[in-house]
Design a protein around this motif. Structure first.
Motif, PDB file in Angstrom:
ATOM      1  N   ASP A 165       3.679 -69.544   5.926  1.00 23.38           N
ATOM      2  CA  ASP A 165       4.695 -69.356   4.902  1.00 23.38           C
ATOM      3  C   ASP A 165       5.418 -70.666   4.629  1.00 23.38           C
ATOM      4  OD1 ASP A 165       6.378 -69.746   7.059  1.00 23.38           O
ATOM      5  OD2 ASP A 165       7.000 -67.649   7.213  1.00 23.38           O
ATOM      6  N   GLN A 166       6.481 -70.599   3.852  1.00 24.43           N
ATOM      7  CA  GLN A 166       7.189 -71.806   3.451  1.00 24.43           C
ATOM      8  C   GLN A 166       7.931 -72.469   4.612  1.00 24.43           C
ATOM      9  OE1 GLN A 166      10.047 -70.634   0.501  1.00 24.43           O
ATOM     10  NE2 GLN A 166      11.054 -69.110   1.838  1.00 24.43           N
ATOM     11  N   LEU A 167       8.201 -71.701   5.654  1.00 27.31           N
ATOM     12  CA  LEU A 167       8.832 -72.258   6.853  1.00 27.31           C
ATOM     13  C   LEU A 167       7.822 -72.781   7.861  1.00 27.31           C
ATOM     14  CD1 LEU A 167      11.645 -69.598   7.419  1.00 27.31           C
ATOM     15  CD2 LEU A 167      11.838 -71.831   6.314  1.00 27.31           C
ATOM     16  N   GLY A 168       6.566 -72.606   7.575  1.00 27.07           N
ATOM     17  CA  GLY A 168       5.519 -73.067   8.475  1.00 27.07           C
ATOM     18  C   GLY A 168       5.070 -72.058   9.491  1.00 27.07           C
ATOM     19  N   ASP A 169       5.604 -70.816   9.424  1.00 30.57           N
ATOM     20  CA  ASP A 169       5.221 -69.759  10.349  1.00 30.57           C
ATOM     21  C   ASP A 169       3.919 -69.119   9.893  1.00 30.57           C
ATOM     22  OD1 ASP A 169       5.259 -68.080  12.466  1.00 30.57           O
ATOM     23  OD2 ASP A 169       6.852 -66.774  11.719  1.00 30.57           O
ATOM     24  N   VAL A 170       3.189 -68.552  10.834  1.00 33.96           N
ATOM     25  CA  VAL A 170       1.888 -67.968  10.528  1.00 33.96           C
ATOM     26  C   VAL A 170       2.044 -66.697   9.692  1.00 33.96           C
ATOM     27  CG1 VAL A 170       0.755 -68.912  12.576  1.00 33.96           C
ATOM     28  CG2 VAL A 170       1.924 -66.709  12.721  1.00 33.96           C
ATOM     29  N   ILE A 171       1.082 -66.467   8.841  1.00 31.58           N
ATOM     30  CA  ILE A 171       0.955 -65.198   8.109  1.00 31.58           C
ATOM     31  C   ILE A 171      -0.386 -64.602   8.515  1.00 31.58           C
ATOM     32  CG2 ILE A 171       0.894 -64.065   5.869  1.00 31.58           C
ATOM     33  CD1 ILE A 171       2.455 -66.362   4.705  1.00 31.58           C
ATOM     34  N   CYS A 172      -0.341 -63.768   9.549  1.00 30.78           N
ATOM     35  CA  CYS A 172      -1.579 -63.237  10.124  1.00 30.78           C
ATOM     36  C   CYS A 172      -2.186 -62.181   9.215  1.00 30.78           C
ATOM     37  CB  CYS A 172      -1.302 -62.653  11.499  1.00 30.78           C
ATOM     38  SG  CYS A 172      -0.702 -63.853  12.720  1.00 30.78           S
ATOM     39  N   HIS A 173      -3.506 -62.155   9.148  1.00 32.55           N
ATOM     40  CA  HIS A 173      -4.213 -61.127   8.402  1.00 32.55           C
ATOM     41  C   HIS A 173      -5.308 -60.471   9.248  1.00 32.55           C
ATOM     42  CE1 HIS A 173      -6.057 -65.119   7.432  1.00 32.55           C
ATOM     43  NE2 HIS A 173      -7.165 -64.463   7.783  1.00 32.55           N
ATOM     44  N   GLY A 174      -5.113 -60.509  10.575  1.00 27.60           N
ATOM     45  CA  GLY A 174      -6.054 -59.851  11.474  1.00 27.60           C
ATOM     46  C   GLY A 174      -5.640 -58.425  11.759  1.00 27.60           C
ATOM     47  N   ASP A 175      -6.326 -57.790  12.690  1.00 25.74           N
ATOM     48  CA  ASP A 175      -6.002 -56.428  13.092  1.00 25.74           C
ATOM     49  C   ASP A 175      -4.619 -56.400  13.749  1.00 25.74           C
ATOM     50  OD1 ASP A 175      -6.156 -54.186  15.407  1.00 25.74           O
ATOM     51  OD2 ASP A 175      -7.383 -53.587  13.685  1.00 25.74           O
ATOM     52  N   LYS A 176      -3.776 -55.436  13.340  1.00 24.66           N
ATOM     53  CA  LYS A 176      -2.404 -55.394  13.808  1.00 24.66           C
ATOM     54  C   LYS A 176      -2.301 -55.188  15.320  1.00 24.66           C
ATOM     55  CE  LYS A 176      -0.263 -53.790   9.500  1.00 24.66           C
ATOM     56  NZ  LYS A 176       0.594 -52.747   8.858  1.00 24.66           N
ATOM     57  N   SER A 177      -3.153 -54.326  15.860  1.00 22.93           N
ATOM     58  CA  SER A 177      -3.099 -54.079  17.309  1.00 22.93           C
ATOM     59  C   SER A 177      -3.517 -55.317  18.100  1.00 22.93           C
ATOM     60  CB  SER A 177      -3.993 -52.895  17.667  1.00 22.93           C
ATOM     61  OG  SER A 177      -5.343 -53.154  17.322  1.00 22.93           O
ATOM     62  N   ILE A 178      -4.495 -56.054  17.576  1.00 19.41           N
ATOM     63  CA  ILE A 178      -4.948 -57.280  18.247  1.00 19.41           C
ATOM     64  C   ILE A 178      -3.873 -58.359  18.152  1.00 19.41           C
ATOM     65  CG2 ILE A 178      -6.690 -59.098  18.233  1.00 19.41           C
ATOM     66  CD1 ILE A 178      -8.713 -57.081  17.272  1.00 19.41           C
TER      67      ILE A 178
END
Length: 345
Positions: A165-178
């Protein structure tokens, strides 16, 4: 102050070395079985079992309901989080097998040999408390810290395309439980459970085989160290599988050992103690039964007092003859403890 009292004199026949004391121990142990005293012991510790069930419920909630803290993970942090996503060398289902079922099996073997319900009940209860308390503390810290696992990158971006994101934090798109599991690195649950269960077993074996009896049988240490070695290898496997950092494993092992030690000492004397082979409850019941069966007899009390005086005099003579207690006289006053107890000169 005399170096022993009448109470210690009366306990010498039970807790000192020799074949006759050992026979007396076995006779007393054989009279406290699950059938004869199991219900009363369980009732005495009913509140402990209820608290244990409450802790199990808290652990289930902490494990499956509460979400961990999603810590900030920037792009520059991904260097140490790109390790491959692998399966567990030690499966999750195997941890209760060797950390709980194996020690309980050993407790049962000891029970069928000695028939001491106090030893069996307190060993099982202490073990379960050790593991469950460790599990609750471990998962509470996991959820509060939210440290990413070494394989977090592939949990967050299974296709290898990282997004921020704009703050440099990850935007995960994997499985939520994993992804959720990827934020539970610190401390290692496998390691803490292993040291909680196997550490308790190691302390239990130390007392039972009398490792610290000062006879120099160092081979006994191999039996005591084997559970700890196995727990250490489990911790190493967590690093090899890239599920944990080495700090996670170290903290988990330390946590498990500390909790297991506290829980063990709640029911058993320290392994180096001369009564370390049995639980506190057994010696307390043994003392109560001894006092209850001995009726007050003025003659016997007078004889015990005279015996105490003689033993004190003998001790003073030995102390004056040197630290080894060697007698330099051949007079009739040099009496052994066995002769004093039997009334022979």
């Amino acid at each position: 102050m005399p170096w022993w009292d009448l109470g210690s004199l009366s306990r010498l026949k039970i807790f000192s070395g020799g074949s006759q004391p050992n026979r007396m121990q076995e006779v007393q142990l054989g009279s406290h079985t699950v059938r004869s005293h199991g219900v009363s012991v369980a009732r005495t510790h009913m509140h402990d079992w209820l608290i244990l069930m409450l802790l199990v419920l808290i652990e289930i909630i902490s494990l499956y309901v509460i979400h961990p803290f999603y810590r900030y993970v920037g792009k520059d942090m991904m260097t140490d989080l790109r390790y491959p996503l692998k399966s567990n060398t030690v499966p999750v289902w195997a941890v209760p097998m060797y950390a709980m079922m194996l020690p309980i099996l050993i407790f049962l073997v000891v029970y069928f040999r000695r028939r001491d319900v106090y030893d069996l009940h307190h060993a099982v209860l202490g073990l379960l408390f050790s593991v469950v308390i460790t599990a609750v503390i471990t998962d509470a810290i996991k959820n509060a810290v939210g440290r990413p696992r070494p394989d977090f990158f592939w949990r967050c971006f299974p296709d290898g395309k990282d997004v921020y994101d704009q703050l440099g934090d990850v935007i995960c798109h994997g499985d939520k439980s994993i992804i959720k599991e990827g934020h539970k690195s610190f401390p290692s649950g496998h390691t803490s459970w292993s040291f909680a269960g196997l550490g308790f077993l190691s302390l239990y074996l130390s007392g039972k085989i009398k490792v610290f009896d000062r006879r120099g049988h160092i081979a006994k240490l191999c039996i005591v160290f084997f559970p700890l070695l196995f727990a250490s290898l489990v911790g190493i496997s967590r690093v090899d599988d890239y599920w944990h950092h080495w700090q996670d494993v170290f903290a988990g092992g330390l946590l498990g050992l500390m909790v297991s030690t506290f829980c063990y000492l709640q029911f058993f004397p320290p392994p180096y103690h001369h009564e370390g082979w049995g639980p506190y409850a057994y010696f307390r019941v043994l003392e109560e039964s001894r006092v209850g069966t001995q009726a007050p007899n003025p003659t016997s009390i007078h004889n015990d007092q005279a015996l105490e005086v003689q033993v004190e005099e003998q001790h003073e003579r030995r102390r004056s003859n040197g630290c080894l207690g060697l007698s330099i006289t051949n007079d009739d006053s040099s009496l052994t403890l066995e002769e004093l107890e039997s009334g022979r000169r």
